[in-house]
Write an enzyme that holds these catalytic residues in place. Structure first.
Site, PDB file in Angstrom:
ATOM      1  N   GLU A  39       0.840  -1.195   0.000  1.00  0.00           N
ATOM      2  CA  GLU A  39       0.000   0.000   0.000  1.00  0.00           C
ATOM      3  C   GLU A  39       0.880   1.251   0.000  1.00  0.00           C
ATOM      4  O   GLU A  39       1.835   1.336   0.771  1.00  0.00           O
ATOM      5  CB  GLU A  39      -0.905   0.024   1.236  1.00  0.00           C
ATOM      6  CG  GLU A  39      -1.863  -1.148   1.312  1.00  0.00           C
ATOM      7  CD  GLU A  39      -2.912  -1.012   2.413  1.00  0.00           C
ATOM      8  OE1 GLU A  39      -3.963  -1.662   2.292  1.00  0.00           O
ATOM      9  OE2 GLU A  39      -2.680  -0.265   3.395  1.00  0.00           O
ATOM     10  N   GLU A  44       2.033   0.417   4.114  1.00  0.00           N
ATOM     11  CA  GLU A  44       2.188  -0.876   4.773  1.00  0.00           C
ATOM     12  C   GLU A  44       2.065  -2.001   3.757  1.00  0.00           C
ATOM     13  O   GLU A  44       1.640  -1.781   2.631  1.00  0.00           O
ATOM     14  CB  GLU A  44       1.169  -1.066   5.901  1.00  0.00           C
ATOM     15  CG  GLU A  44      -0.287  -1.048   5.454  1.00  0.00           C
ATOM     16  CD  GLU A  44      -1.236  -1.306   6.625  1.00  0.00           C
ATOM     17  OE1 GLU A  44      -1.066  -0.703   7.688  1.00  0.00           O
ATOM     18  OE2 GLU A  44      -2.154  -2.135   6.456  1.00  0.00           O
ATOM     19  N   ARG A  65      -1.452 -11.028   2.703  1.00  0.00           N
ATOM     20  CA  ARG A  65      -2.615 -11.920   2.567  1.00  0.00           C
ATOM     21  C   ARG A  65      -3.409 -11.483   1.347  1.00  0.00           C
ATOM     22  O   ARG A  65      -3.087 -10.492   0.712  1.00  0.00           O
ATOM     23  CB  ARG A  65      -3.503 -11.760   3.799  1.00  0.00           C
ATOM     24  CG  ARG A  65      -3.829 -10.273   3.995  1.00  0.00           C
ATOM     25  CD  ARG A  65      -4.906 -10.032   4.988  1.00  0.00           C
ATOM     26  NE  ARG A  65      -4.972  -8.640   5.394  1.00  0.00           N
ATOM     27  CZ  ARG A  65      -5.567  -7.669   4.728  1.00  0.00           C
ATOM     28  NH1 ARG A  65      -6.167  -7.932   3.587  1.00  0.00           N
ATOM     29  NH2 ARG A  65      -5.583  -6.420   5.167  1.00  0.00           N
TER      30      ARG A  65
END
Lengths: 445, 69
Positions: free
Chosen positions: A275, A288, A292
């Protein structure tokens, strides 16, 4: 080779994972809490097991019980979905020890990306830009002023020990900085017993743009372009789209390159998302890494044709990525709207019984769903009940299709955010692509 | 007078004591529903006569949380 998989999750993502497993002839095992007895993911799986009471600590976060079930049913892998145990390094390690494939990266990478400081350090080392700031406390107000003049105003003055906005101030000039630094240092000293301060660049009119990466166990890494997720309420995403309506091709290329570089530096494996915050000038900064699958992954699937869950399973079972970067391209435009059981104005939750649930259908529409008609939405979990994904040959076409699809959505019995989603999509600023993270505060009241 | 739950959820925190005087609009309990904290306020001023719930209890919409006098 995976023959049987336990899905350690619920709701639409559990159903989504089951879809791909069915396509690949992998047997699926669902777990469910007492509150989810009638949930779609329970019925869809080949086998389902009650795991415990509604509370997440006693059900979907009960790592020991989940691993025990996986062993009992002789599964070879566990897919954690998103949320719950998906970014729990200890759980990944427990799976590794129990001889179960954890569908995700290694536990040490999960751990590293879970720490803000360590993640920032790792990204800096990998040559990925981070938000400019002093890496530690600055000793004097003069030192703070010198640093601020180097990175340029506005800057944030932040107390190291602060939290929840306390001891934090945005300043636009040296004069403001000097008084803010002294005052906040004093406040932080009296409130937290620690008056140390640091300086960070204040980014304005930022967008949240993330890059999807896939990495196998043989050193191959590709990115699947970006998703723009700037429309958020309470720091939770509401509408996401791919590609971003804002960044140039040059920036897109550069962000993809940096994301791949980061994954390589971490020796990352499986699907992950990096991100970034992107400012008006298209400077981008690491925010961050999510280790997943993401809620908004379908928009990437729609524009690239890649089934990300299928890739996750292939990678976990040791296969090579059969994707080359130069063969990947963006086909059209996709938008996802998250349907929440909540008041469209106050954003307060609205659990209760859904009498009629009738999502729109169509060639360009994809629905990911957690509920059905005559279904009780319980207050125990996240309010997201469905995702509506549309695809078009252009952004304008995708927006038109989303408007139509949202207006055809029928849900009765509970309140949903559909009126808010429609208002956003119909807003001229959204249509113009002016999607910054302050969009809802600014235009939706 | 009663303070009622405005939505289903579990009682996360009781923020006042039995016998305490509360003002109209003052939070009496905080519910947790769908991962969000929802404060429930007294609609009128009064003294807390009795709590019908404990922290951790599950309540449905409309359930009585406290009785005021």
């Amino acid at each position: 080779m995976i023959n049987k998989i336990v899905i350690a999750n619920r709701g639409e993502i559990a159903a989504r994972i089951i879809h791909t497993c069915k396509k690949l002839n992998i047997r699926t095992v669902s777990i469910y809490s007492e509150a989810d007895q009638y949930a779609p993911h329970v019925e869809m799986a080949d086998e389902s097991y009650l795991i415990g009471p509604p509370r997440v600590q006693e059900s979907y976060l009960n790592a020991e019980k989940i691993i025990e079930i996986a062993k009992d049913v002789k599964a070879d892998a566990i897919h954690p979905g998103y949320g719950f145990l998906s970014e729990n390094a200890e759980f990944a390690e427990q799976c590794e020890q129990a001889g179960l494939l954890f569908i995700g990266p290694r536990s040490d990478v999960i751990k590293k990306m879970g720490s803000k400081i360590e993640a920032r350090r790792a990204m800096q080392a990998a040559g990925v830009p981070v938000v400019p700031g002093t890496d530690g406390a600055v000793a004097t107000v003069e030192e703070a002023a010198l640093y601020a003049s180097q990175i340029g105003y506005p800057v944030m003055v932040k107390a190291s020990a602060g939290g929840g906005g306390v001891g934090m101030q945005v300043v636009h000039s040296e004069a403001e900085l000097k008084s803010a630094f002294t005052n906040n240092a004093k406040r932080a000293q009296s409130l937290f017993g620690d008056g140390s301060m640091f300086i960070e660049k204040k980014l304005e009119d930022t967008r949240h743009i993330e890059i999807q990466v896939l990495a196998d166990h043989h050193g191959n890494v590709v990115h699947l372009f970006e998703r723009e997720c700037s429309i958020q309420r309470r720091n939770q995403k509401v509408i996401e789209e791919a590609p971003s309506p804002f960044i140039s091709d040059a920036t897109r290329k550069e962000m993809g390159k940096k994301a791949v570089q980061a994954a390589e530096a971490l020796a990352y494996t499986n699907a992950g998302t990096i991100e970034f915050l992107v400012d008006k000038q298209e400077n981008f900064y690491f925010l961050e890494m999510n280790t997943r699958i993401q809620v908004e992954h379908p928009i990437t699937e729609e524009i690239t044709g890649v089934d990300i869950v299928e890739k996750q399973l292939e990678i976990a079972s040791g296969q090579s990525l059969k994707l080359a970067q130069q063969e990947l391209s963006i086909q059209g435009h996709a938008i996802e709207a998250r349907v929440y059981a909540e008041d469209p104005k106050t954003f307060f939750p609205s659990p209760g019984r859904i009498d009629v649930f009738q999502p729109p259908e169509g060639e360009y529409i994809r629905n990911e769903i957690s509920v059905h008609s005559n279904y009780d939405v319980t207050p125990f979990y996240d309010p997201m009940i469905a995702k509506l994904i549309v695809h078009g040959s252009s952004r304008a076409e995708a927006i038109d299709r989303l408007k139509l699809a949202l207006s055809q959505y029928k849900i009765s019995g509970i309140k949903t955010n559909i009126p808010m989603l429609l208002a956003v999509v119909e807003h001229e600023q959204f249509q113009a692509g002016n999607t910054t993270t302050t969009f809802l505060e600014r235009y939706y009241k | 007078m009663e303070v009622k739950a405005t939505m289903a959820g579990s009682v996360w925190k009781i923020t006042v004591d039995k016998g305490e005087k509360v003002e109209e609009g003052q939070d009496v309990v905080i519910l947790e529903s769908m991962k969000m904290e929802i404060p429930i306020a007294a609609e009128q001023s009064g003294t807390i006569k009795e709590f019908k719930v404990q922290e951790g209890d599950f309540v449905n919409e409309g359930d009585v949380i406290a009785v005021l006098e």
